[in-house]
Design a protein around this motif. Structure first.
Motif, PDB file in Angstrom:
ATOM      1  N   MET A   1      28.179 -15.290  41.136  1.00  0.00           N
ATOM      2  CA  MET A   1      28.002 -16.691  40.742  1.00  0.00           C
ATOM      3  C   MET A   1      28.249 -17.585  41.959  1.00  0.00           C
ATOM      4  O   MET A   1      29.275 -17.452  42.623  1.00  0.00           O
ATOM      5  CB  MET A   1      28.961 -17.073  39.618  1.00  0.00           C
ATOM      6  N   PRO A   2      27.336 -18.501  42.251  1.00  0.00           N
ATOM      7  CA  PRO A   2      27.572 -19.428  43.367  1.00  0.00           C
ATOM      8  C   PRO A   2      28.651 -20.448  43.003  1.00  0.00           C
ATOM      9  O   PRO A   2      29.016 -20.581  41.835  1.00  0.00           O
ATOM     10  CB  PRO A   2      26.215 -20.103  43.558  1.00  0.00           C
ATOM     11  N   ILE A   3      29.136 -21.180  43.977  1.00  0.00           N
ATOM     12  CA  ILE A   3      30.178 -22.181  43.734  1.00  0.00           C
ATOM     13  C   ILE A   3      29.707 -23.200  42.702  1.00  0.00           C
ATOM     14  O   ILE A   3      30.399 -23.466  41.730  1.00  0.00           O
ATOM     15  CB  ILE A   3      30.589 -22.882  45.048  1.00  0.00           C
ATOM     16  N   ARG A   4      28.560 -23.767  42.901  1.00  0.00           N
ATOM     17  CA  ARG A   4      27.978 -24.712  41.941  1.00  0.00           C
ATOM     18  C   ARG A   4      26.938 -23.933  41.148  1.00  0.00           C
ATOM     19  O   ARG A   4      25.911 -23.540  41.687  1.00  0.00           O
ATOM     20  CB  ARG A   4      27.343 -25.884  42.686  1.00  0.00           C
ATOM     21  N   HIS A   5      27.204 -23.700  39.858  1.00  0.00           N
ATOM     22  CA  HIS A   5      26.386 -22.757  39.086  1.00  0.00           C
ATOM     23  C   HIS A   5      25.239 -23.365  38.299  1.00  0.00           C
ATOM     24  O   HIS A   5      24.324 -22.650  37.895  1.00  0.00           O
ATOM     25  CB  HIS A   5      27.264 -21.911  38.169  1.00  0.00           C
ATOM     26  N   GLY A   6      25.242 -24.647  38.013  1.00  0.00           N
ATOM     27  CA  GLY A   6      24.117 -25.293  37.334  1.00  0.00           C
ATOM     28  C   GLY A   6      23.963 -24.992  35.853  1.00  0.00           C
ATOM     29  O   GLY A   6      22.934 -25.309  35.272  1.00  0.00           O
ATOM     30  N   MET A   7      24.951 -24.373  35.214  1.00  0.00           N
ATOM     31  CA  MET A   7      24.820 -24.002  33.804  1.00  0.00           C
ATOM     32  C   MET A   7      25.744 -24.821  32.907  1.00  0.00           C
ATOM     33  O   MET A   7      26.689 -25.441  33.375  1.00  0.00           O
ATOM     34  CB  MET A   7      25.129 -22.508  33.630  1.00  0.00           C
ATOM     35  N   THR A   8      25.443 -24.787  31.616  1.00  0.00           N
ATOM     36  CA  THR A   8      26.296 -25.409  30.612  1.00  0.00           C
ATOM     37  C   THR A   8      27.238 -24.349  30.064  1.00  0.00           C
ATOM     38  O   THR A   8      27.044 -23.147  30.304  1.00  0.00           O
ATOM     39  CB  THR A   8      25.462 -25.986  29.456  1.00  0.00           C
ATOM     40  N   MET A   9      28.236 -24.757  29.295  1.00  0.00           N
ATOM     41  CA  MET A   9      29.159 -23.789  28.697  1.00  0.00           C
ATOM     42  C   MET A   9      28.425 -22.824  27.768  1.00  0.00           C
ATOM     43  O   MET A   9      28.739 -21.635  27.740  1.00  0.00           O
ATOM     44  CB  MET A   9      30.285 -24.502  27.946  1.00  0.00           C
ATOM     45  N   GLY A  10      27.464 -23.310  27.008  1.00  0.00           N
ATOM     46  CA  GLY A  10      26.698 -22.423  26.131  1.00  0.00           C
ATOM     47  C   GLY A  10      25.910 -21.395  26.919  1.00  0.00           C
ATOM     48  O   GLY A  10      25.860 -20.212  26.549  1.00  0.00           O
ATOM     49  N   GLU A  11      25.292 -21.828  28.006  1.00  0.00           N
ATOM     50  CA  GLU A  11      24.548 -20.895  28.861  1.00  0.00           C
ATOM     51  C   GLU A  11      25.485 -19.878  29.496  1.00  0.00           C
ATOM     52  O   GLU A  11      25.154 -18.688  29.578  1.00  0.00           O
ATOM     53  CB  GLU A  11      23.778 -21.677  29.930  1.00  0.00           C
ATOM     54  N   LEU A  12      26.656 -20.339  29.933  1.00  0.00           N
ATOM     55  CA  LEU A  12      27.641 -19.425  30.511  1.00  0.00           C
ATOM     56  C   LEU A  12      28.097 -18.400  29.467  1.00  0.00           C
ATOM     57  O   LEU A  12      28.221 -17.217  29.770  1.00  0.00           O
ATOM     58  CB  LEU A  12      28.844 -20.197  31.042  1.00  0.00           C
ATOM     59  N   ALA A  13      28.346 -18.863  28.242  1.00  0.00           N
ATOM     60  CA  ALA A  13      28.780 -17.946  27.178  1.00  0.00           C
ATOM     61  C   ALA A  13      27.726 -16.863  26.944  1.00  0.00           C
ATOM     62  O   ALA A  13      28.050 -15.673  26.859  1.00  0.00           O
ATOM     63  CB  ALA A  13      29.048 -18.723  25.887  1.00  0.00           C
ATOM     64  N   ARG A  14      26.471 -17.265  26.870  1.00  0.00           N
ATOM     65  CA  ARG A  14      25.399 -16.275  26.666  1.00  0.00           C
ATOM     66  C   ARG A  14      25.280 -15.320  27.853  1.00  0.00           C
ATOM     67  O   ARG A  14      25.098 -14.110  27.682  1.00  0.00           O
ATOM     68  CB  ARG A  14      24.072 -16.999  26.431  1.00  0.00           C
ATOM     69  N   LEU A  15      25.381 -15.866  29.058  1.00  0.00           N
ATOM     70  CA  LEU A  15      25.313 -15.039  30.271  1.00  0.00           C
ATOM     71  C   LEU A  15      26.434 -14.007  30.292  1.00  0.00           C
ATOM     72  O   LEU A  15      26.184 -12.821  30.491  1.00  0.00           O
ATOM     73  CB  LEU A  15      25.393 -15.930  31.518  1.00  0.00           C
ATOM     74  N   PHE A  16      27.675 -14.458  30.085  1.00  0.00           N
ATOM     75  CA  PHE A  16      28.814 -13.542  30.115  1.00  0.00           C
ATOM     76  C   PHE A  16      28.698 -12.483  29.026  1.00  0.00           C
ATOM     77  O   PHE A  16      28.971 -11.310  29.263  1.00  0.00           O
ATOM     78  CB  PHE A  16      30.131 -14.301  29.954  1.00  0.00           C
ATOM     79  N   ASN A  17      28.312 -12.910  27.836  1.00  0.00           N
ATOM     80  CA  ASN A  17      28.205 -11.975  26.715  1.00  0.00           C
ATOM     81  C   ASN A  17      27.193 -10.876  27.021  1.00  0.00           C
ATOM     82  O   ASN A  17      27.446  -9.701  26.758  1.00  0.00           O
ATOM     83  CB  ASN A  17      27.835 -12.721  25.434  1.00  0.00           C
ATOM     84  N   ALA A  18      26.074 -11.257  27.611  1.00  0.00           N
ATOM     85  CA  ALA A  18      25.015 -10.286  27.910  1.00  0.00           C
ATOM     86  C   ALA A  18      25.339  -9.458  29.158  1.00  0.00           C
ATOM     87  O   ALA A  18      25.332  -8.226  29.102  1.00  0.00           O
ATOM     88  CB  ALA A  18      23.679 -11.003  28.097  1.00  0.00           C
ATOM     89  N   GLU A  19      25.630 -10.117  30.259  1.00  0.00           N
ATOM     90  CA  GLU A  19      25.785  -9.420  31.533  1.00  0.00           C
ATOM     91  C   GLU A  19      27.088  -8.627  31.637  1.00  0.00           C
ATOM     92  O   GLU A  19      27.120  -7.583  32.286  1.00  0.00           O
ATOM     93  CB  GLU A  19      25.673 -10.401  32.701  1.00  0.00           C
ATOM     94  N   LYS A  20      28.149  -9.125  31.037  1.00  0.00           N
ATOM     95  CA  LYS A  20      29.422  -8.403  31.058  1.00  0.00           C
ATOM     96  C   LYS A  20      29.550  -7.476  29.842  1.00  0.00           C
ATOM     97  O   LYS A  20      30.575  -6.825  29.667  1.00  0.00           O
ATOM     98  CB  LYS A  20      30.598  -9.386  31.078  1.00  0.00           C
TER      99      LYS A  20
END
Length: 184
Positions: free
Chosen positions: A63-82
């Motif tokens: 993840m770069p320092i400035r990620h450009g995502m919302t909390m909902g997008e982060l939740a979906r990303l973490f749930n899928a990728e992790k």
């Protein structure tokens, strides 16, 4: 229901991920109320996170320092990728544009942290937070955290002149003298 700041080191996204991990283990449903990324959802900037540095201030490798995502997008990303496996529902936003800064949303700024009292402090946070790892003060304990940088013995006039000499795009440095009400 947490407001992220759009920066990798801001720990609310990791808190959300830990809640998702524990909820998945206990088979508890997770709801995330999406919130605007206050510094926009278009730009991603800065180096990615080294795998060895993963922790509370950096949950997701690459993840770069400035990620450009919302909390909902982060939740979906973490749930899928992790591969968390949380029973996740994201309650989406209406009318948010990826190119919008927080002041363009029409929403009131609710202080997410005593150290991020204004949108201005959130805007400079992705770069100014890097000062935290030094002996310099990043302005915590003042009314303008992350907008002030200094330390005892630094000549403010000379420091501002040298920084302006770097001709950093979009940056202007002014001399300031301050004394925080508390230290790191």
């Amino acid at each position: 229901d947490l407001q992220d700041i759009g920066t990798r080191f801001y720990t609310y996204m990791t808190t959300m991920a830990y809640v998702m991990e524990e909820a998945a283990a206990r088979k508890i449903k997770v709801f995330v109320l999406d919130r605007p990324n206050p510094i926009g959802g278009v730009l991603m900037e800065g180096p990615s996170l080294d795998e060895a540095a993963v922790g509370f201030t950096g949950y997701f490798p690459a993840m770069p320092i400035r990620h450009g995502m919302t909390m909902g997008e982060l939740a979906r990303l973490f749930n899928a990728e992790k591969k968390i496996g949380a029973d996740l529902t994201v309650i989406g936003m209406r009318h948010w544009r990826r190119d919008a800064w927080f002041d363009e949303t029409g929403l009131p700024w609710v202080i997410p942290s005593p150290n991020l009292p204004t949108l201005d402090s959130a805007i400079v946070y992705p770069g100014a937070v890097l000062i935290e790892g030094t002996r310099l003060s990043e302005g915590r304990g003042t009314t303008r955290p992350f907008e002030l940088v200094g330390a005892p013995g630094i000549n403010a006039e000379h420091f501002a002149q040298e920084m302006n000499g770097l001709r950093l795009p979009g940056a202007c440095f002014r001399p300031a003298v301050f004394e925080p009400t508390f230290q790191k």
